[in-house]
Enzyme design. Structure first.
Site, PDB file in Angstrom:
ATOM      1  N   ASP A 258     135.328  32.422  45.291  1.00  0.00           N
ATOM      2  CA  ASP A 258     135.210  32.446  43.834  1.00  0.00           C
ATOM      3  C   ASP A 258     133.732  32.340  43.461  1.00  0.00           C
ATOM      4  OD1 ASP A 258     135.170  31.918  41.091  1.00  0.00           O
ATOM      5  OD2 ASP A 258     136.973  30.685  41.140  1.00  0.00           O
TER       6      ASP A 258
ATOM      7  N   SER B 268     141.819  28.517  35.177  1.00  0.00           N
ATOM      8  CA  SER B 268     140.379  28.335  34.985  1.00  0.00           C
ATOM      9  C   SER B 268     140.114  27.193  33.996  1.00  0.00           C
ATOM     10  CB  SER B 268     139.759  29.654  34.516  1.00  0.00           C
ATOM     11  OG  SER B 268     138.348  29.611  34.561  1.00  0.00           O
TER      12      SER B 268
ATOM     13  N   HIS C  42     137.775  34.962  41.378  1.00  0.00           N
ATOM     14  CA  HIS C  42     138.143  34.117  40.246  1.00  0.00           C
ATOM     15  C   HIS C  42     139.300  34.756  39.493  1.00  0.00           C
ATOM     16  CE1 HIS C  42     137.371  30.856  37.421  1.00  0.00           C
ATOM     17  NE2 HIS C  42     137.618  31.706  36.443  1.00  0.00           N
TER      18      HIS C  42
END
Length: 436
Positions: free
Chosen positions: A346, A212, A377
């Protein structure tokens, strides 16, 4: 009386039939909502890959099965990006292990103290080499998060040393030593950790991994200066958004509940900031107390970034902060093998942002972009029907890709060597990469 009795007997049987119809309609409606919300009709498929046809890419697709086989999430809920994301957010992972590491403290030039945890391998690597994974977690995360612990334990068992950065200010029991904390794209702490690893283990080679926000940091780090790519075998980025400037508008949209996720992440960031209030605002720092009123009322990451985060590095505007801190302006300088992984469902990364890795992979021969249908995610849970497995597809694809790159690097001298004996060629032909 006879007529009245007849009326009763002709009307009464119709009432249960009407109620049965209402029940069936209600059940059908509920089932329809469940099927739609859980996305049960969505098929399973291998990742959609964008890449150039090169000897390395052919070797990767041949030797790393996670890139070409179906990713199969748990049947009942795994096709919902929201549930995958929520399970990652609340539980991290299932039956998370507790790898044993040593915490290192690195003083920075501005008075800050970077920390990272070092985990030694639990066995020999398949290539026999000394290889270290340098890992950058997601926003506000650190080595104690369950998804990090699960991945580190899996990598250790495959023969990798692991160094995990603890984002500045993220650990609840570590006080800040300067009026600064982690930001979206600051690479200082990650660079300090990588420098320490290179000095402490002069023979080791590096696998760079970012999750991320950490994916943005590691790609920016490698692209900022090509000397940062020395001794780096490859890089893997998972679920990053590539451009904060482009993402800011999508984070204010309500589709896929993105505005709600924005609020929740902003609330978590506020908690981290306020936990270090004395260190950040009590020493005449660049951020002033007057901005705290804006921080208290902030409901989005953009408001926090504008009020607080951009000022840690002296950016004059939010636009400048996002432009300077996003890897989209640096990632084209990365020349080592690069795997970019995203999920189509996501809820945090808008589909429009995925044109960045797709275009990059189409232009650069060292890049593969893998887009899964499901995974949410940083979820990517696998399982049969209801209960997920401890290891995720994400864990497996990172280690599988790293193993394949290590094997490629080990066998490259075979391709490049001149006068090999026919016997040696026959011994290695079965396992060697395609011709260089």
């Amino acid at each position: 009386m006879n007529v009245h009795d007849a009326d009763v007997h002709t009307i009464a049987p119709e009432l249960p039939a009407m109620f049965d119809g209402m029940k069936l309609a209600a059940v059908a409606t509920v089932l329809y909502v469940i099927v739609r919300c859980l996305n049960l009709k969505s098929p399973t498929a291998p990742p959609d890959l964008t890449y150039q046809d090169t000897p390395l890419s052919r070797f990767l697709l041949k030797s790393c099965p996670q890139l070409t086989k179906e990713y199969i999430p748990p049947l009942l809920w795994g096709k919902s990006g929201h549930l995958q994301t929520a399970l990652y957010g609340k539980l991290g992972r299932v039956s998370s292990p507790h790898p044993c590491g040593i915490r290192k403290y690195l003083p920075m030039q501005d008075g800050a103290t970077a920390t990272f945890d070092l985990f030694e391998p639990l066995g020999d690597h398949t290539t026999g080499g000394d290889i270290t994974m340098v890992i950058c977690p997601g926003i506000g995360n650190h080595s104690e998060k369950h998804y990090i612990r699960t991945f580190v334990d899996y990598a250790q068992k495959d023969g990798y040393r692991c160094a995990v950065l603890n984002h500045l200010g993220a650990l609840p029991n570590i006080e800040l030593t300067s009026p600064r904390m982690f930001t979206y794209g600051c690479t200082w702490e990650f660079a300090a950790m990588v420098g320490y690893i290179k000095r402490a283990f002069p023979q080791t080679q590096l696998i760079v991994v970012g999750f991320s926000l950490g994916g943005n940091i590691v790609c920016k780090f490698l692209g900022e200066n090509r000397t940062n790519q020395e001794r780096v075998l490859c890089c893997v980025s998972v679920c990053q958004g590539y451009s904060a400037l482009r993402a800011q508008e999508t984070f204010l949209q309500w589709d896929h509940c993105r505005r709600i996720y924005n609020f929740l992440m902003a609330d978590n960031m506020k908690k981290i900031i306020f936990s270090h209030r004395q260190s950040l605002f009590g020493r005449g720092s660049v951020t002033i107390d007057a901005n705290l009123s804006g921080l208290y009322t902030a409901t989005s990451l953009m408001q926090i970034d504008d009020n607080i985060m951009r000022k840690f590095h002296g950016h004059d505007s939010l636009k400048e902060y996002y432009e300077k801190e996003s890897c989209v302006h640096y990632i084209h300088n990365v020349d080592v093998p690069l795997l970019l992984v995203n999920s189509a469902d996501d809820p945090l990364v808008h589909d429009s942002l995925l044109t960045i890795p797709r275009t990059l992979a189409a232009k650069k021969p060292n890049v593969i972009f893998a887009l899964t249908l499901h995974g949410g995610h940083l979820g990517f849970f696998e399982g049969a029907v209801l209960f997920p497995q401890p290891l995720t597809w994400m864990d497996k694809v990172i280690v599988g890709y790293a193993n394949t790159i290590c094997q490629w690097e080990k066998q490259k001298p075979i391709c490049q060597g001149g006068n090999l004996s026919e016997e040696h060629k026959n011994q290695t032909r079965a396992s060697e990469p395609e011709p260089c």
